[in-house]
Design a protein around this motif. Structure first.
Motif, PDB file in Angstrom:
ATOM      1  N   THR A  22      20.862   2.508  65.327  1.00  0.00           N
ATOM      2  CA  THR A  22      19.564   2.490  64.648  1.00  0.00           C
ATOM      3  C   THR A  22      19.564   1.432  63.557  1.00  0.00           C
ATOM      4  O   THR A  22      20.579   0.820  63.259  1.00  0.00           O
ATOM      5  CB  THR A  22      19.242   3.866  64.056  1.00  0.00           C
ATOM      6  N   GLN A  23      18.380   1.278  62.975  1.00  0.00           N
ATOM      7  CA  GLN A  23      18.135   0.154  62.076  1.00  0.00           C
ATOM      8  C   GLN A  23      18.800   0.344  60.715  1.00  0.00           C
ATOM      9  O   GLN A  23      19.000   1.475  60.282  1.00  0.00           O
ATOM     10  CB  GLN A  23      16.623   0.008  61.831  1.00  0.00           C
ATOM     11  N   ARG A  70      19.637  -2.889  70.780  1.00  0.00           N
ATOM     12  CA  ARG A  70      19.438  -3.249  69.372  1.00  0.00           C
ATOM     13  C   ARG A  70      20.456  -4.282  68.893  1.00  0.00           C
ATOM     14  O   ARG A  70      20.103  -5.238  68.196  1.00  0.00           O
ATOM     15  CB  ARG A  70      19.512  -2.001  68.485  1.00  0.00           C
ATOM     16  N   ALA A  78      18.707  -7.691  67.723  1.00  0.00           N
ATOM     17  CA  ALA A  78      18.385  -7.550  66.304  1.00  0.00           C
ATOM     18  C   ALA A  78      18.527  -8.888  65.591  1.00  0.00           C
ATOM     19  O   ALA A  78      19.309  -9.758  65.993  1.00  0.00           O
ATOM     20  CB  ALA A  78      19.305  -6.519  65.653  1.00  0.00           C
ATOM     21  N   MET A 121      17.083  -6.148  61.458  1.00  0.00           N
ATOM     22  CA  MET A 121      16.330  -5.133  62.196  1.00  0.00           C
ATOM     23  C   MET A 121      15.965  -5.631  63.592  1.00  0.00           C
ATOM     24  O   MET A 121      15.751  -6.825  63.809  1.00  0.00           O
ATOM     25  CB  MET A 121      15.059  -4.754  61.429  1.00  0.00           C
ATOM     26  N   THR A 131      14.181   6.644  63.304  1.00  0.00           N
ATOM     27  CA  THR A 131      14.302   5.935  62.025  1.00  0.00           C
ATOM     28  C   THR A 131      15.286   6.685  61.137  1.00  0.00           C
ATOM     29  O   THR A 131      15.229   7.908  61.051  1.00  0.00           O
ATOM     30  CB  THR A 131      12.933   5.850  61.334  1.00  0.00           C
ATOM     31  N   MET A 133      10.925  -8.125  60.508  1.00  0.00           N
ATOM     32  CA  MET A 133      10.838  -7.395  61.769  1.00  0.00           C
ATOM     33  C   MET A 133       9.466  -7.580  62.399  1.00  0.00           C
ATOM     34  O   MET A 133       9.345  -7.757  63.609  1.00  0.00           O
ATOM     35  CB  MET A 133      11.117  -5.897  61.523  1.00  0.00           C
TER      36      MET A 133
END
Lengths: 277, 184
Positions: A116-117, B21, B25, B33, B69, B154
């Motif tokens: 995740t971020q 990701r 990213a 992100m 998140t 992002m």
């Protein structure tokens, strides 16, 4: 409008209560995602594999010679240690058989399914409570600390990485990676360096501290306040630089510590799971 | 709209967003992100579906974004992204009568606008959480300016990806079975 009102209330719930509210939907989303994200994360890790960052540069030839001698001595020491541990292991096995049960650890190796971020990066893994994994269990790889379990479902779990915010990292600095903290060393608290988006940590050390570039930061929570006993000795990172501390440049230095593995690109991690008999 | 197709496409976008990701990213110096593929899908739905369907779809996508998140280090907070996406969806619905809906440039520009609205809303809620008499989250773990910078980068990245993904989405529009009446 009612939905917006409910969501606004939900957005402002205390963290502990919000975690209970989000548990079931999050578990469903994780469970549904794991089969696909495991494949995709494996693909992305194979395209951009995690790099093991090189050890800090030692400048002079004499220092290199000293390092070589120390490494040779360490290898000999490790060989003796290995034989001693083998004997100890035999004794423990006999003790365990005689006494029937004891607290022990076992390691659960698991694949990483996704991440995740930032600013609080986590890793998703494809094993959960059904495999004995619980919140607070330590995640590591090859002796290097990765993080701790933050969230579990029966079949999945999330690891909060050490470069998340609000992670406490009490460490001791040792010159070589094989040294086990004895408890008498000075303990330092690492702080996440927000200036480089959490890629490094820093610790404030005295100007006359024996700590040098190249020393290894071993996790050592003396009173098990933030980390369990089994996490002691795991490597957090290596000192890559020592600079005057901006807040007190004449009395205090700042040691910059960088993790030696790319935490978010890992393909597998090991979870230390205590057995409670 | 065919909700089954929507769910499948949303699942694929979500799986790519989470699973790929580390590959897609941004570098850490640009915030680190990954792009929000669900936002692109949401804007596309807002441009092509009926108003109430679009808002429900944005609510679902926002809830899903909340569930992946980890802005709060201790638990998952449901609500900020859901409200942010709803607000973004409402904004798109007001603007869609003024634009060419079948254009990827429109999709990309509105993705930027929607992303800005959504991210400001999310940041505002997490900042509100640091107020002691509300949720009381630790404020020293939260840097609003840094988080806004991450989100802005992002959103820019997501806007760039909206071109190729928008092209694909417009090609597969028939399978969504939208029945919107065109009004001029």
């Amino acid at each position: 409008m009612f939905a917006v009102f409910v969501l606004a209330i939900s957005s402002l719930l205390p963290a502990s209560f919000a975690g209970r509210v989000s548990f079931v939907p999050k578990a469903i989303v994780n469970f549904v995602l794991i089969p696909t994200t495991t494949i995709l994360h494996g693909f992305s890790s194979s395209v951009r594999p995690p790099k093991t960052l090189p050890a800090a540069n030692i400048n002079t030839f004499e220092q290199l010679q000293a390092e070589y001698a120390a490494a040779t001595a360490l290898i000999r020491q490790l060989q003796f240690e290995s034989e001693r541990l083998r004997d100890e292991n035999d004794q423990l096995r006999r003790y365990h058989e005689l006494n029937g049960s004891a607290n022990s650890l076992h390691i659960v190796r698991t694949q990483v399914s996704g991440s995740t971020q930032p600013p609080n990066p986590t890793l998703l893994i494809s094993k959960g409570a059904n495999h004995g994994i619980a919140i607070g269990n330590v995640a590591f790889l090859d002796g290097k600390l990765v993080g701790s379990i933050r969230f579990t479902t029966p079949l999945t779990a999330e690891i909060k990485l050490i470069n998340s915010q609000a992670v406490q990292l009490p460490v001791v600095f040792k010159p070589t990676v094989g040294d086990i903290p004895e408890g008498s060393e000075e303990q330092y608290d690492l702080t996440l360096n927000t200036e480089d988006d959490g890629q490094t940590f820093f610790a404030q050390i005295d100007k006359d501290s024996p700590v040098e570039i190249g020393f290894w930061a071993h996790l050592y929570d003396r009173y098990n306040q933030y980390w369990p006993t089994e996490a002691k000795g795991l490597i957090v990172g290596q000192i890559i630089d020592i600079i005057p501390d901006p807040t007190n440049p004449y009395l205090v230095n700042r040691a910059i510590i960088k993790p030696t593995i790319e935490l978010q690109r890992l393909r597998e991690v090991d979870i230390l799971v205590p057995d409670q008999n | 709209m065919n909700w089954v197709i929507f769910a499948i496409i949303a699942y694929l976008f979500l799986a790519m967003q989470v699973g790929l990701r580390t590959l897609i990213a941004l570098p850490e110096s640009f915030g680190g992100m990954a792009p929000s593929l669900l936002l692109i899908l949401g804007v596309y739905i807002c441009l092509t579906a009926r108003s109430h369907i679009a808002l429900w779809a944005m609510l679902a996508l926002g809830l899903t974004t909340d569930l992946i998140t980890t802005l709060n280090p201790d638990s998952t907070i449901i609500g900020p992204a859901a409200i942010g996406y709803l607000l973004a969806g409402f904004t798109i619905l007001q603007m869609r009568g003024l634009v060419f809906k079948e254009s990827v440039f429109t999709l990309a520009l509105l993705t930027f606008a929607a992303g800005v609205f959504a991210c400001i809303t999310i940041t505002a809620f997490y900042k509100l959480r640091t107020i002691p008499w509300l949720a009381g989250d630790a404020s020293d773990n939260w840097d609003t300016a840094n988080q806004l910078y991450r989100y802005f980068m992002m959103v820019l990245y997501t806007t760039a990806l909206a071109f190729p993904l928008g092209f694909i989405l417009y090609k597969i529009t028939p399978i969504f079975r939208f029945h919107e009446k065109k009004t001029y």
